[in-house]
Design an enzyme around this catalytic site. Structure first.
Site, short mmCIF file in Angstrom:
data_model
loop_
_atom_site.label_atom_id
_atom_site.label_comp_id
_atom_site.label_asym_id
_atom_site.label_seq_id
_atom_site.Cartn_x
_atom_site.Cartn_y
_atom_site.Cartn_z
N ASP A 34 -42.85 -80.85 -98.07
CA ASP A 34 -42.68 -81.33 -99.44
C ASP A 34 -43.06 -80.20 -100.40
O ASP A 34 -44.21 -80.10 -100.81
CB ASP A 34 -43.60 -82.56 -99.64
CG ASP A 34 -43.44 -83.16 -101.03
OD1 ASP A 34 -42.35 -83.05 -101.61
OD2 ASP A 34 -44.41 -83.76 -101.51
N GLU A 50 -37.27 -83.08 -98.80
CA GLU A 50 -36.77 -84.12 -99.69
C GLU A 50 -35.55 -83.61 -100.45
O GLU A 50 -35.51 -82.47 -100.88
CB GLU A 50 -37.87 -84.49 -100.69
CG GLU A 50 -37.66 -85.82 -101.35
CD GLU A 50 -38.83 -86.18 -102.23
OE1 GLU A 50 -38.65 -86.21 -103.46
OE2 GLU A 50 -39.93 -86.43 -101.70
N ASP A 105 -49.48 -85.30 -100.74
CA ASP A 105 -48.41 -84.35 -100.40
C ASP A 105 -48.18 -84.28 -98.89
O ASP A 105 -47.04 -84.24 -98.42
CB ASP A 105 -48.76 -82.95 -100.94
CG ASP A 105 -48.97 -82.97 -102.44
OD1 ASP A 105 -48.00 -83.18 -103.17
OD2 ASP A 105 -50.14 -82.81 -102.87
#
Lengths: 181, 181
Positions: free
Chosen positions: A7, A67, A139
Site C-alpha cells: 500500500d 491498490e 497501512d
C-alpha cells in the site's frame, strides 16, 4: 504461493506477506516503511525503493498486489501518491514480480462482505483472517488485505469461477483483477 | 562539475549531461528513455529506474536537476507523471545524488532570456549553448536545459550573486534553486 500486498504512500508504505498452504492462508510478515521526515524527496523515495527491495529479498514473494487508484483527490496529492507508487512499483518490476491491482471496494468486499467497511473493521478482519495475536497498523492491514485478496482471487480463478460484479459503475470481474498498466 | 538534467515522463524521460570546464559548458551526452509501449506499469517504471541507473554509471554526474512541478493538469495525469518521477527520483536518491528543482519559467528565462519560450526555441537555444551539430529531441533538450540551468545557478552562486526574481507570483531567487522535497 507467497503473495506480497503493498500500500504505497509517501509517509507510510504498508506491506504484508501471506502464503497459501494447502488451501489455507498463512501470515508471513507485515510492516510499514516510513521514510525519515524532512528528508529530500529523492532520498525519501530511495528509502521506499530500498525498503521494498529488502522485503523482496527477505520474503521472496511469487506475486504482488497493489491498490488500484481511482484518482479523486487533488492533483497535488495525486502527484505525491504517484511518486511513492513509482518508487515502489519500479522496485517490484525491477525484481521481475508481476503486480496485480485491486479496487478498494473489491478488497473490502472480499474481506468483510461489504464494500463500505471502515479502517478499523478492515484491521479486525485481517487480524481474524490470519489469526494474528495483535492488530496490524492501518497501512500494514491494508497491505495484508490486498495480499489476502490476491490469494483469494487466485483460488477462485483456479476453481474456474466466473463471478462478475460492478464497482464504481464500471463492469469488472467480482474480484477486479487488473494488470497494473 | 558534471551535471545531469532529467525530465521524467511516463512515455519519454529525457536526460542530458553537461560539464563545466574552466568556466565553459561542455556537452557530455543526452538521450531519451522510452519504456516499451504496452508493458505492465511496474515493468515500464523499472525500465526508467534501470535506465537512470545506467546513465549514472556511465556518466557519473556530481549533481542532478529536475523540473519543479506546478500541478495544473488533471489528477489522473498528475498521478501518471508522479509515478515516472518516483521511479526516476528514487534511482537518483539511491545513487546518493543531490537533486535540485527548477521552475519551467526559470529554465526558459536562463536560456532564452524570456519565460515564454516554446519547445522549438528551447531546442535551438540548447543546441546553440552547447554548440551541438544536431538539434536534440524535445525531451532531451528540456533535460539539457535543466543541466545548463543548474550549472549557471552554481556559477552565479559561486560569484555571490544575489539576483532575485519572481516566478508565478512567489518570491524566489532568480534561478529558483530548490531542494526537491
Amino acid at each position: 504461493m507467497r503473495i506480497l500486498g503493498i500500500d504505497p504512500g509517501s509517509n507510510a508504505t504498508g506491506f504484508g506477506v501471506v502464503e497459501r498452504l494447502d488451501g489455507k492462508l498463512v501470515h508471513v510478515a507485515h510492516g510499514t516503511l516510513r521514510p525519515p521526515r524532512g528528508g529530500a524527496l529523492c532520498d525519501r523515495l530511495a528509502y521506499l525503493a530500498t525498503g521494498v527491495a529488502e522485503v523482496l529479498a527477505l520474503h521472496r514473494p511469487d506475486a504482488a498486489a497493489v491498490e488500484q487508484v481511482f484518482v479523486s483527490a487533488s492533483s497535488r496529492s495525486a502527484l505525491v501518491l504517484g511518486q511513492a507508487r513509482g518508487a515502489v512499483l519500479a522496485a517490484l518490476g525491477g525484481a521481475g514480480l508481476s503486480v496485480e491491482e485491486y479496487g478498494t471496494q473489491t478488497v473490502k468486499k472480499m474481506l468483510t462482505g461489504a464494500g463500505g467497511a471502515d479502517k478499523r473493521q478492515m484491521q479486525r478482519m485481517v487480524r481474524q483472517a490470519l489469526a494474528l495475536d495483535t492488530t496490524p497498523g492501518v497501512d500494514a492491514a491494508d497491505a495484508l488485505a490486498l495480499a489476502i485478496c490476491h490469494a483469494q482471487a487466485g483460488r477462485l480463478a483456479a476453481l474456474g469461477a466466473t463471478a462478475r460484479g460492478r464497482e464504481r459503475g464500471r463492469r469488472r470481474p467480482g474480484w477486479t483483477v487488473r494488470r497494473a498498466r
